[in-house]
Design a protein around this motif. Structure first.
Motif, PDB file in Angstrom:
ATOM      1  N   MET A   1      18.910 -41.625  49.496  1.00  0.00           N
ATOM      2  CA  MET A   1      20.158 -42.676  49.893  1.00  0.00           C
ATOM      3  C   MET A   1      19.001 -43.723  50.749  1.00  0.00           C
ATOM      4  SD  MET A   1      22.934 -40.401  51.799  1.00  0.00           S
ATOM      5  CE  MET A   1      24.618 -40.121  50.969  1.00  0.00           C
ATOM      6  N   GLU A   2      18.111 -43.337  51.324  1.00  0.00           N
ATOM      7  CA  GLU A   2      17.166 -44.281  52.049  1.00  0.00           C
ATOM      8  C   GLU A   2      16.433 -45.469  50.838  1.00  0.00           C
ATOM      9  OE1 GLU A   2      13.661 -44.460  55.339  1.00  0.00           O
ATOM     10  OE2 GLU A   2      14.119 -42.687  54.619  1.00  0.00           O
ATOM     11  N   GLU A   3      16.287 -44.503  49.929  1.00  0.00           N
ATOM     12  CA  GLU A   3      15.389 -45.484  48.844  1.00  0.00           C
ATOM     13  C   GLU A   3      16.643 -46.607  48.004  1.00  0.00           C
ATOM     14  OE1 GLU A   3      14.089 -42.703  45.956  1.00  0.00           O
ATOM     15  OE2 GLU A   3      12.498 -42.155  47.155  1.00  0.00           O
ATOM     16  N   ASN A   4      17.972 -46.085  48.417  1.00  0.00           N
ATOM     17  CA  ASN A   4      19.004 -47.022  47.883  1.00  0.00           C
ATOM     18  C   ASN A   4      19.271 -47.946  49.075  1.00  0.00           C
ATOM     19  OD1 ASN A   4      18.941 -46.010  45.406  1.00  0.00           O
ATOM     20  ND2 ASN A   4      20.420 -44.474  45.839  1.00  0.00           N
ATOM     21  N   ASN A   5      18.673 -47.890  50.098  1.00  0.00           N
ATOM     22  CA  ASN A   5      18.942 -48.797  51.287  1.00  0.00           C
ATOM     23  C   ASN A   5      20.308 -48.619  51.705  1.00  0.00           C
ATOM     24  OD1 ASN A   5      18.196 -50.972  53.087  1.00  0.00           O
ATOM     25  ND2 ASN A   5      19.352 -52.421  51.852  1.00  0.00           N
ATOM     26  N   PHE A   6      20.519 -47.166  51.564  1.00  0.00           N
ATOM     27  CA  PHE A   6      21.765 -46.640  52.416  1.00  0.00           C
ATOM     28  C   PHE A   6      23.120 -47.455  52.036  1.00  0.00           C
ATOM     29  CE2 PHE A   6      18.530 -45.941  55.608  1.00  0.00           C
ATOM     30  CZ  PHE A   6      18.623 -44.609  55.503  1.00  0.00           C
ATOM     31  N   ASP A   7      22.973 -47.685  50.468  1.00  0.00           N
ATOM     32  CA  ASP A   7      24.050 -48.606  49.996  1.00  0.00           C
ATOM     33  C   ASP A   7      25.406 -47.890  49.847  1.00  0.00           C
ATOM     34  OD1 ASP A   7      24.873 -50.813  48.230  1.00  0.00           O
ATOM     35  OD2 ASP A   7      25.212 -49.327  46.683  1.00  0.00           O
TER      36      ASP A   7
ATOM     37  N   TRP B   1      26.585 -45.816  52.154  1.00  0.00           N
ATOM     38  CA  TRP B   1      27.215 -45.835  53.494  1.00  0.00           C
ATOM     39  C   TRP B   1      27.585 -47.161  53.874  1.00  0.00           C
ATOM     40  CZ3 TRP B   1      28.146 -41.779  56.507  1.00  0.00           C
ATOM     41  CH2 TRP B   1      27.621 -40.701  56.292  1.00  0.00           C
ATOM     42  N   LYS B   2      26.817 -48.146  53.298  1.00  0.00           N
ATOM     43  CA  LYS B   2      27.270 -49.438  53.589  1.00  0.00           C
ATOM     44  C   LYS B   2      28.596 -49.978  52.945  1.00  0.00           C
ATOM     45  CE  LYS B   2      22.552 -51.279  54.524  1.00  0.00           C
ATOM     46  NZ  LYS B   2      21.186 -52.071  53.883  1.00  0.00           N
TER      47      LYS B   2
ATOM     48  N   HIS C   1      31.977 -50.514  55.074  1.00  0.00           N
ATOM     49  CA  HIS C   1      32.760 -51.890  54.858  1.00  0.00           C
ATOM     50  C   HIS C   1      34.295 -51.555  54.657  1.00  0.00           C
ATOM     51  CE1 HIS C   1      33.431 -56.084  53.444  1.00  0.00           C
ATOM     52  NE2 HIS C   1      34.136 -55.441  52.331  1.00  0.00           N
ATOM     53  N   GLN C   2      34.499 -50.631  53.770  1.00  0.00           N
ATOM     54  CA  GLN C   2      35.970 -50.222  53.325  1.00  0.00           C
ATOM     55  C   GLN C   2      36.501 -49.770  54.599  1.00  0.00           C
ATOM     56  OE1 GLN C   2      37.334 -46.909  52.620  1.00  0.00           O
ATOM     57  NE2 GLN C   2      38.863 -47.456  51.046  1.00  0.00           N
ATOM     58  N   MET C   3      35.945 -48.947  55.358  1.00  0.00           N
ATOM     59  CA  MET C   3      36.402 -48.551  56.542  1.00  0.00           C
ATOM     60  C   MET C   3      36.895 -49.591  57.567  1.00  0.00           C
ATOM     61  SD  MET C   3      34.696 -45.026  57.757  1.00  0.00           S
ATOM     62  CE  MET C   3      35.676 -44.535  59.176  1.00  0.00           C
ATOM     63  N   GLY C   4      35.988 -50.482  57.543  1.00  0.00           N
ATOM     64  CA  GLY C   4      36.102 -51.655  58.544  1.00  0.00           C
ATOM     65  C   GLY C   4      37.529 -52.535  58.249  1.00  0.00           C
ATOM     66  N   HIS C   5      38.440 -52.286  57.099  1.00  0.00           N
ATOM     67  CA  HIS C   5      39.458 -52.873  56.822  1.00  0.00           C
ATOM     68  C   HIS C   5      40.643 -52.303  57.705  1.00  0.00           C
ATOM     69  CE1 HIS C   5      38.116 -54.876  53.448  1.00  0.00           C
ATOM     70  NE2 HIS C   5      37.904 -54.425  52.764  1.00  0.00           N
ATOM     71  N   TYR C   6      40.410 -50.928  58.000  1.00  0.00           N
ATOM     72  CA  TYR C   6      41.330 -50.353  58.695  1.00  0.00           C
ATOM     73  C   TYR C   6      41.229 -49.775  60.204  1.00  0.00           C
ATOM     74  CZ  TYR C   6      42.247 -49.700  53.630  1.00  0.00           C
ATOM     75  OH  TYR C   6      42.433 -49.905  52.257  1.00  0.00           O
TER      76      TYR C   6
ATOM     77  N   ALA D   1      19.928 -47.733  60.875  1.00  0.00           N
ATOM     78  CA  ALA D   1      20.318 -48.530  59.654  1.00  0.00           C
ATOM     79  C   ALA D   1      21.697 -48.430  59.510  1.00  0.00           C
ATOM     80  CB  ALA D   1      19.568 -47.888  58.435  1.00  0.00           C
ATOM     81  N   LEU D   2      22.356 -47.302  59.535  1.00  0.00           N
ATOM     82  CA  LEU D   2      23.814 -47.189  59.451  1.00  0.00           C
ATOM     83  C   LEU D   2      24.491 -47.747  60.768  1.00  0.00           C
ATOM     84  CD1 LEU D   2      24.064 -43.178  58.502  1.00  0.00           C
ATOM     85  CD2 LEU D   2      23.705 -45.328  57.221  1.00  0.00           C
ATOM     86  N   LYS D   3      24.029 -47.896  61.797  1.00  0.00           N
ATOM     87  CA  LYS D   3      24.709 -48.625  62.933  1.00  0.00           C
ATOM     88  C   LYS D   3      24.842 -49.922  62.591  1.00  0.00           C
ATOM     89  CE  LYS D   3      24.779 -48.754  67.865  1.00  0.00           C
ATOM     90  NZ  LYS D   3      24.707 -50.174  68.188  1.00  0.00           N
ATOM     91  N   ASP D   4      23.673 -50.496  62.193  1.00  0.00           N
ATOM     92  CA  ASP D   4      23.477 -51.942  61.738  1.00  0.00           C
ATOM     93  C   ASP D   4      24.406 -52.370  60.604  1.00  0.00           C
ATOM     94  OD1 ASP D   4      21.906 -54.103  62.671  1.00  0.00           O
ATOM     95  OD2 ASP D   4      20.635 -54.308  60.766  1.00  0.00           O
ATOM     96  N   ALA D   5      24.988 -51.522  59.970  1.00  0.00           N
ATOM     97  CA  ALA D   5      25.817 -51.693  58.874  1.00  0.00           C
ATOM     98  C   ALA D   5      27.114 -52.159  59.089  1.00  0.00           C
ATOM     99  CB  ALA D   5      25.633 -50.773  57.829  1.00  0.00           C
ATOM    100  N   THR D   6      27.617 -51.763  60.302  1.00  0.00           N
ATOM    101  CA  THR D   6      28.824 -52.009  60.811  1.00  0.00           C
ATOM    102  C   THR D   6      29.163 -52.481  62.075  1.00  0.00           C
ATOM    103  OG1 THR D   6      31.059 -50.701  61.160  1.00  0.00           O
ATOM    104  CG2 THR D   6      29.060 -49.692  61.593  1.00  0.00           C
TER     105      THR D   6
END
Length: 896
Positions: A508-514, A516-517, A521-526, A713-718
């Motif tokens: 997941m880290e190698e994929n830049n936590f894509d 999770w991001k 992003h989808q959760m942020g709609h609701y 990294a996860l906190k920074d994504a939302t």
């Protein structure tokens, strides 16, 4: 152009600071390539760079801290930016470090910015070209009519005259003002204050010492001063929330289960009582078997798709097709009158009607603009999910390893299957249709709650379902060869085995936590906030072998092992068979099976060379034993035999890592095993000392480093407010990491984190926390009161401060006292299960409190079918009770 950085920060020897930004000279936002600052004096770190102003128009930057061990962490400030087009001279930036753990940062997350906090009065800003110094500060908790002002010791700053203050203008998150200061005016002292923007009356200064801007040559320079936060009492905001799963809601219009549409009457009641937040359990699709086992909300077949069971059929039908629903009104009424959810009946009825409505739509929804926008936004998960559901239905199983075709995800094949030209497209598009309407209904409910002044808090499970679309499409992101769970505790003495694969964090880290991001992003709609289920799993996860049934056979991964050499260092003779294999003797058999010991020896065991017994090959794992007894008659004797064999298999002291006999991990609760009890006292003492070192000393820094690879990294994504469920066997580093990152902790009265206390008191909660008397994994306050008479008595005397004998049952006044303790807590949030709120009222509370429990963690096949016992419409009409709740909330300072 020359840009100079002055950062206020006090450091220790060995620490360092860097600046990172979107300029190449600052590392192009790559933290590891950030530009190093140098120590200037006790107050400042300094650095300068030369920039071609044509390189980039808007310059963004933030600071990075490096500790003595070389570990780097970013500050919490996300919005320092400069429009270089408007700067024609050199630039001086005087900044204050914004630590991620500063609680003021919470007020710039989604629930506060979109729901709770209103902007101050906007004034037309002065032209930025007119200043030598631009002052910027954040003030998150001003009242609607309040604004920030500036006063200082020089005439240009008002000469401390409260009638000559300089009014700042709100621009985004910052209050700003440009001031012309000549060299003769510097250094200058100043402070921010608060004014009534409508009357222009000065109200108060900020606290603390005067601020200073130092002496410098202002010729051909622009100076921007970022002063972080105005120094006001910023722990005054406190809110109250209600926690209830969507499926537990009951309204006159629901269909035997709560629906997204029922969030609206819940919001009406919450608004009426002064609540600020609605907390939900996961709402993702769990339709793996279409049986009651799918009621478990933490086993979603997609981390993105919403659950069809929450759809409101009337809204899908609309006015044009309302007539078509008349035939199911009787079914709806019958299911809605049930005390508990009949999951299978509800799901079956809804899916039949959804297919009918889909057929009647003639796929016209595909041409709707809002659908096209929905599809484009979500196709990265929606298309694979639809294909997964197609195969699930075709082969009557979600276990994709059993599919005759499509068992291995192939993007090209899925694209062909889901193409508009495919013969299967009509079946595929049904899942688009359902997800589209679920999205519309949930978004409508959320928007309605927002208008009522309520935020919505979601829940992110720690794992994904083994037989779901996520595992099917990206198996490399998960460790499919193990099972996630939790170690033993008072609620599950054999541990928990959730059956989920664990996350492959390296991948997941190698994929830049894509993944999770995209999920955030989808959760942020609701959602405006979310709870991280089992945040301890981001430090280390309890990993259970696939051949085990009980969680007690798991261990933490990653973890630093003990080595065979360490046993020698402690003068412990290392006997591999004695420590790593089940210790089975006649005495152990008699202790475990009583008069069935002979039967067990004859049927399941074989003697070994050490004079003990080994389990036969066909019974030497819990999975094998479980399978054997699944074929036998289900009765008490067989259950006792199965559990006894489980206990024999788990009667070990160590698990070997790999092979070679060099690296080992202790079995949890080692001292409770018969294997340990039959050791001599000297070996017991030495082993226990090594055990304590393994679990409580050597891992802590290691686990902290693991968490800091992921959580920042996860906190920074939302921008959602993040709350962590930090319960259970908590490593020492967890509170520090959560505090450092500004993640809210969970404080539960009957689960104190201090092992020296039996109960946690809400008055001792940190500000950045959520306090609650119970969660969905526990009994309610009333249910708990009847579970352990001795504990109840201690709670009655020591926490409630009452004398004498505790009542046998939790009377309303006791329930009320517990609720009030939490309302008066200093925590930012007090959140209650609805059952605990209703428990304050003799008339409204359910008669039997044991019918109110949502989950039993010790039971992996628990049926999640709790429903409210009264409809939301009735609750909204309980004026006296609602006013009582509202008064409690207002008087506790949580009215805001």
């Amino acid at each position: 152009m020359k840009i100079e950085f002055y950062l206020r920060f006090k450091t220790r020897y060995g620490q360092a600071l860097f600046v990172s930004g979107n300029l190449l000279s600052l590392g192009a936002n790559e933290t590891e390539n950030a530009f190093p600052l140098r120590y200037l004096n006790d107050e400042f770190w300094y650095g300068s760079i030369d920039v071609d102003p044509t390189e980039i128009h808007t310059f963004h930057y933030h600071y990075v801290f490096q500790d003595e061990n070389g570990e780097r962490s970013k500050e919490g400030e996300k919005h320092r930016s400069v429009d270089l087009k408007k700067i024609t001279s050199n630039l001086v930036l005087i900044d204050s470090w914004n630590d991620e753990g500063f609680f003021e940062n919470a007020f710039y997350t989604a629930p506060f910015q979109t729901v709770f906090l209103k902007e101050g009065k906007k004034e037309k800003p002065k032209k930025e070209e007119d200043f030598t110094h631009l002052f910027k500060v954040k003030a998150p908790l001003l009242q609607a009519a309040e604004a920030v002002c500036l006063l200082g010791n020089v005439p240009e700053l008002g000469a401390w005259n409260k009638e000559n203050f300089l009014l700042l203008t709100k621009k985004g998150e910052w209050w700003t003002i440009g001031v012309n200061l000549s060299n003769e005016n510097l250094p200058a002292s100043y402070k921010y204050g608060v004014v009534d923007a409508e009357t222009n009356a000065f109200l108060r200064f900020e606290g603390g010492d005067d601020r200073f801007v130092f002496n410098d040559d202002v010729a051909n320079k622009k100076t921007i001063v970022h002063d972080a936060f105005i120094r006001l009492p910023n722990t005054s905001w406190k809110g109250t929330g209600i926690a209830i799963p969507v499926f537990s809601l009951r309204s006159a219009n629901s269909f035997g289960i709560g629906e997204f549409a029922d969030i609206k009457p819940l919001a009406d009641w919450a608004k009426e009582t002064g609540l600020k937040l609605i907390q939900l359990l996961p709402i993702n699709d769990t339709s793996a078997t279409f049986t009651w086992k799918d009621s478990y909300p933490y086993a979603a077949i997609s981390a993105f798709a919403l659950h069809p069971v929450y759809i409101n059929l009337q809204k899908v039908a609309g006015k044009k097709k309302a007539q078509s629903l008349k035939g199911i009104s009787g079914k709806q009424k019958a299911l809605n009158e049930l005390a508990e959810i009949d999951y299978e009946a509800v799901m079956s009825a809804k899916m039949v009607v959804l297919y009918e409505l889909y057929e009647a739509s003639e796929m016209s929804f595909l041409d709707e603009r809002t659908y096209e926008e929905f599809f484009e936004e979500n196709k990265h998960w929606l298309v694979p999910y639809a294909a997964f559901c197609f195969y699930r239905d075709k082969y009557k199983t979600s276990d994709f390893s059993k599919w005759k075709t499509g068992s291995v995800y192939n993007e090209a094949e899925v694209a062909k299957l889901t193409s508009h030209k495919s013969k299967s497209f009509k079946q595929i598009a049904f899942f688009y249709f359902v997800q589209y309407h679920l999205h519309l209904q949930l978004k409508e409910a959320v928007d309605y709650a927002h208008k009522k002044g309520l935020a919505i808090k979601g829940d992110i499970p720690i794992g994904i379902y083994r037989y779901g679309a996520d595992a099917w499409t990206s198996p490399s992101l998960y460790n499919m060869n193990v099972q996630a769970g939790a170690p033993p505790d008072d609620f599950a003495v054999k541990g928990q085995n959730w059956g989920f694969p664990t996350y492959n964090w390296q991948e997941m880290e190698e994929n830049n936590f894509d993944w999770w991001k995209k999920r955030f992003h989808q959760m942020g709609h609701y959602f405006d906030a979310f709870r991280i289920d089992h945040i301890l799993g981001f430090f280390r996860i309890w990993s259970v072998p696939m051949n085990a049934v009980e969680g007690i056979l798991g261990r933490f991964i990653p973890a630093l092992p003990v080595t065979a050499h360490e046993f020698g260092e402690r003068s412990i003779w290392f006997d591999y068979n004695r420590y790593c294999k089940p210790y089975v003797t006649d005495a152990v058999l008699s202790q475990t099976f009583g008069d069935k010991a002979a039967l067990v020896k004859e049927s399941f065991l074989q003697p070994n060379e050490a004079g003990r017994y080994d389990l036969r090959e066909e019974f030497n794992t819990q999975r094998k034993v479980d399978f054997y007894f699944s074929l036998q008659e289900a009765n008490g004797d067989n259950h006792q035999l199965k559990q006894g064999l489980f206990d024999l298999i788990s009667n070990v002291l160590l698990f070997e890592e790999g092979s070679g006999g060099q690296r080992f991990h202790f079995r949890i609760s080692m001292e409770d095993t018969p294997s340990f009890q039959y050791l001599d006292e000297d070996v017991k003492h030495k082993l226990k000392d090594l055990y304590v070192d393994y679990f409580y000393r050597r891992q802590d820094q290691f686990w902290k480093e693991e968490a800091m690879k992921k959580l920042p990294a996860l906190k920074d994504a939302t921008n959602m407010l993040i709350c962590g469920e930090d319960l259970g066997m908590v490593p020492h580093s967890v509170p520090d990491v959560m505090k450092q990152l500004g993640i809210l902790s969970l404080e539960v009265q009957r689960m104190p984190k201090n092992p020296q206390t039996e109960f946690f008191h809400p008055k001792d909660a940190p500000y950045l926390s959520v306090v609650t008397p119970s969660t969905h994994d526990m009994s309610t306050v009333r249910g708990w009161w009847e579970e352990d008479r001795e504990k109840t008595q201690k709670f009655f005397n020591n926490i409630l401060g009452e004398q004498g004998t505790a009542p046998q049952f939790c009377e309303p006044w006791i329930n009320r006292a517990v609720v009030l303790q939490h309302l008066y807590s200093p925590a930012m949030w007090s959140i209650f299960q609805l059952q605990d709120i209703l428990g304050m009222d003799e008339k409204l509370r359910r008669e039997n409190p044991h019918e109110e429990r949502i989950n039993l963690p010790a039971n992996p096949t628990h049926y999640w079918n709790y429903r409210m016992h009264l409809p939301l419409e009735q609750l909204c009409k309980e004026e006296s009770f609602n006013e009582e709740v509202k008064t409690y909330i207002r008087n506790s300072g949580r009215g805001n």
